[in-house]
Design a protein around this motif. Structure first.
Motif, PDB file in Angstrom:
ATOM      1  N   THR A 177      -9.184   9.187   7.090  1.00 19.50           N
ATOM      2  CA  THR A 177      -8.084   9.654   6.467  1.00 19.50           C
ATOM      3  C   THR A 177      -6.608  10.243   6.944  1.00 19.50           C
ATOM      4  O   THR A 177      -5.800   9.899   6.748  1.00 19.50           O
ATOM      5  N   GLY A 178      -6.976  10.490   8.429  1.00 25.66           N
ATOM      6  CA  GLY A 178      -5.700  10.867   9.233  1.00 25.66           C
ATOM      7  C   GLY A 178      -5.014   9.573   9.681  1.00 25.66           C
ATOM      8  O   GLY A 178      -3.961   9.838  10.149  1.00 25.66           O
ATOM      9  N   THR A 179      -5.572   8.490   9.416  1.00 28.58           N
ATOM     10  CA  THR A 179      -4.889   7.241   9.972  1.00 28.58           C
ATOM     11  C   THR A 179      -3.927   6.556   8.850  1.00 28.58           C
ATOM     12  O   THR A 179      -3.931   5.427   8.968  1.00 28.58           O
ATOM     13  N   TYR A 180      -3.775   7.163   7.719  1.00 27.87           N
ATOM     14  CA  TYR A 180      -3.050   6.590   6.758  1.00 27.87           C
ATOM     15  C   TYR A 180      -1.638   5.948   7.229  1.00 27.87           C
ATOM     16  O   TYR A 180      -1.426   5.122   6.490  1.00 27.87           O
ATOM     17  N   ARG A 181      -1.128   6.563   8.092  1.00 27.68           N
ATOM     18  CA  ARG A 181       0.190   5.909   8.389  1.00 27.68           C
ATOM     19  C   ARG A 181      -0.103   4.572   8.868  1.00 27.68           C
ATOM     20  O   ARG A 181       0.615   3.566   8.459  1.00 27.68           O
ATOM     21  N   ARG A 182      -0.889   4.377   9.942  1.00 28.86           N
ATOM     22  CA  ARG A 182      -1.107   3.023  10.147  1.00 28.86           C
ATOM     23  C   ARG A 182      -1.955   2.020   9.241  1.00 28.86           C
ATOM     24  O   ARG A 182      -1.992   0.858   9.276  1.00 28.86           O
ATOM     25  N   HIS A 183      -2.878   2.619   8.428  1.00 28.12           N
ATOM     26  CA  HIS A 183      -3.645   1.910   7.489  1.00 28.12           C
ATOM     27  C   HIS A 183      -3.587   2.364   6.032  1.00 28.12           C
ATOM     28  O   HIS A 183      -4.400   3.143   5.556  1.00 28.12           O
ATOM     29  N   PHE A 187       0.705  -1.043   0.141  1.00 25.59           N
ATOM     30  CA  PHE A 187       0.103  -0.128  -0.068  1.00 25.59           C
ATOM     31  C   PHE A 187       0.979   1.125  -0.020  1.00 25.59           C
ATOM     32  O   PHE A 187       0.373   2.308  -0.612  1.00 25.59           O
ATOM     33  N   ARG A 188       2.082   1.283   0.677  1.00 22.76           N
ATOM     34  CA  ARG A 188       3.004   2.506   0.699  1.00 22.76           C
ATOM     35  C   ARG A 188       3.582   2.503  -0.455  1.00 22.76           C
ATOM     36  O   ARG A 188       3.746   3.857  -0.922  1.00 22.76           O
ATOM     37  N   GLU A 237       2.889  13.663   3.361  1.00 25.55           N
ATOM     38  CA  GLU A 237       3.475  12.228   2.460  1.00 25.55           C
ATOM     39  C   GLU A 237       4.567  11.554   3.218  1.00 25.55           C
ATOM     40  O   GLU A 237       4.733  10.593   2.894  1.00 25.55           O
ATOM     41  N   LYS A 238       5.463  12.326   3.632  1.00 31.04           N
ATOM     42  CA  LYS A 238       6.854  12.072   4.395  1.00 31.04           C
ATOM     43  C   LYS A 238       6.432  10.888   5.060  1.00 31.04           C
ATOM     44  O   LYS A 238       7.182   9.828   5.442  1.00 31.04           O
ATOM     45  N   TYR A 239       5.150  10.991   5.797  1.00 31.66           N
ATOM     46  CA  TYR A 239       4.819  10.112   6.813  1.00 31.66           C
ATOM     47  C   TYR A 239       4.152   8.695   6.456  1.00 31.66           C
ATOM     48  O   TYR A 239       4.107   7.843   7.260  1.00 31.66           O
ATOM     49  N   VAL A 240       4.058   8.703   5.068  1.00 31.59           N
ATOM     50  CA  VAL A 240       3.584   7.466   4.756  1.00 31.59           C
ATOM     51  C   VAL A 240       4.526   6.136   4.870  1.00 31.59           C
ATOM     52  O   VAL A 240       4.198   5.124   5.086  1.00 31.59           O
ATOM     53  N   ASP A 286      -1.613  10.692  14.185  1.00 28.87           N
ATOM     54  CA  ASP A 286      -2.618  10.686  13.383  1.00 28.87           C
ATOM     55  C   ASP A 286      -3.162  12.238  13.048  1.00 28.87           C
ATOM     56  O   ASP A 286      -3.123  12.963  14.065  1.00 28.87           O
ATOM     57  N   GLY A 287      -3.507  12.044  11.824  1.00 34.87           N
ATOM     58  CA  GLY A 287      -4.266  13.704  11.381  1.00 34.87           C
ATOM     59  C   GLY A 287      -5.851  13.608  12.315  1.00 34.87           C
ATOM     60  O   GLY A 287      -6.514  12.442  12.409  1.00 34.87           O
TER      61      GLY A 287
END
Ligand code: SAM
Length: 422
Positions: free
Chosen positions: A304-310, A45-46, A156-159, A411-412
């Motif tokens: 959408t704020g949890t895109y780093r974990r999910h 996904f990343r 994006e850097k946090y992806v 998280d966002g």
């Protein structure tokens, strides 16, 4: 290995086409497979935007026929393994070509073989391409109306940063984490790979896992002790635990019985079952003879704020999802108003980056409800996150810890405190 990978291609197709979260599949796998499955899917996904937009167009000229759509998912996983994981090349080629053959035909196998061999041949060239974006075009459609180019680049850097593990400690508990980093609001941050059940104090129930951003909503409420609090949309209970720990009398409502069971177990482990009533109900229907001093609306949202974990969210959420959730949030807020005492307070929270589910939602609410004002929020370390209206807008980059990229990010979230005028 082939059987596992064949099932994985099906799972990937389901996640990307039916909006089913990755977590729904992980639990059903045998323990021996979980770590690899997790690593493979998170990496896929990343890197999926790169694979789709910068790798595949070089080697696949024609559209894959819809009858053979599974080949796309086979290729996404195989290319992830070839470029980003350490599986030996021959094992990747053999297994995915075999899967292609079994799930389509000889043509599908030859096609998969040709694409994967090309990827291998150009591996170092592909890996040195300047990345266009980790976010998908659909995800960018959600962000672009609300954020500058630079803000999106920062997000994006946090992806590709594995999220650290944040802990909320009970108010009276001693800090058992000698090596943890204490954030300004009191959350304790541990490295990403930390194993939760092996941490000190787990069985004693003196802490729980909660992203720092999520913990800010209850901290935004200054006066909780002895108050009647309605926690609408409460499960799995991170914020319920904070409310109970601060001495509130909590009615925790959620539509999901299963998630409420998790809440019940969590509160039991934390010894926070006094002053708690659990109700399985729709937040739009819930009724009560008493009015509440405080209502926490932790509304369902696009997440959408949890895109780093999910990171599947980067590929599954659309503007349409945002608008649909925004309508539900508006309806829940309207219903919550009828349950609030005459001088009550509401906290509205979403883990969404979209302003339709945050700033715009609450601006509209305040326009339509002149009996409410935005109450000031004061939580240590969040001063730079306050909007001009006095809400909290949390973006992953606002938790940048200089010199410690692995311990940065969050998280966002969006948080607003609404006070009813007397
Ligand atoms: C963001 S999560 C809540 C997280 C929780 N407050 C915490 O801190 O652990 C949103 C929750 O809303 C629940 N939910 C979704 N639609 C709902 C509805 N119409 N009524 C009540 N709960 C709902 C979901 O089951 C989910 O548990």
């Amino acid at each position: 290995m082939i059987n596992e990978r064949a099932a994985y291609a099906d799972i990937l197709q389901k996640i990307l086409t039916s909006n089913v979260p990755l977590s729904a599949f992980k639990d059903s796998l045998p323990n021996a497979q979980k770590n690899f499955f997790n690593m493979l899917f998170l990496t896929t996904f990343r890197q999926l935007t790169f694979i789709k937009e910068q790798v595949l167009p070089r080697f696949v000229q024609k559209k894959i026929p819809s009858k053979q759509k599974i080949l796309s998912y086979v290729l996404y996983l195989a290319i992830t393994e070839l470029l980003f994981l350490e599986t030996p090349d021959y094992a990747v080629l053999n297994s995915y070509v075999d899967i292609a053959k079994k799930s389509t035909d000889k043509f599908g196998a030859n096609f998969t073989n040709a694409v994967l061999r090309n990827v291998l041949r150009h591996k170092s060239e592909l890996l040195s391409l300047p990345l266009k974006s980790y976010f998908s075009a659909e995800f960018l459609k959600i962000l672009k109306p609300d954020y500058t180019k630079d803000e999106i680049l920062q997000m994006e850097k946090y992806v590709v940063v594995e999220p650290a593990l944040d802990i909320t400690l009970k108010n009276s508990a001693p800090n058992p984490f000698a090596n943890g980093l204490t954030l300004p609001n009191g959350s304790i941050r541990l490295p990403a790979q930390t194993k939760v059940s092996e941490l000190p104090g787990y069985a004693d129930g003196i802490w729980w896992v909660q992203d720092v951003s999520a913990s800010l909503a209850v901290q935004a409420l200054s006066d909780i002790f002895g108050k009647q609090v309605l926690d609408l949309c409460a499960a799995p209970g991170g914020k319920t635990a904070q409310l109970l720990d601060a001495g509130a009398k909590v009615t925790a409502v959620d539509i999901s019985q299963e998630r409420l069971e998790t809440l019940r177990e969590n509160m039991k482990r934390l010894n926070l079952t006094d002053n708690l009533q659990i109700v399985c109900d729709d937040a739009l229907q819930f009724s009560s003879s008493k009015k509440f001093d405080i209502i926490l609306v932790d509304a369902p949202c696009s997440a959408t704020g949890t895109y780093r974990r999910h990171p599947e969210i980067i590929h599954t959420k659309t503007r349409q999802d945002v608008l649909q959730q925004a309508q539900l949030q508006k309806d829940i807020l309207e219903h919550a108003v009828s349950l609030l005492s005459d001088d009550g307070k509401m906290v509205y929270v979403t883990c969404s980056l979209a302003k339709d589910e945050g700033e715009k939602q609450i601006n509209t609410f305040l326009k339509q409800h002149s009996e409410f004002v935005a109450a000031p929020i004061s939580v240590l370390g969040t001063e730079h996150m306050l909007t001009k209206e006095g809400y909290l807008r949390v973006l992953p980059q606002y938790f940048n810890i200089p010199g410690q990229p692995d311990l940065s990010g969050a998280d966002g979230f969006f948080i607003a405190c609404l006070q009813r005028k007397i």
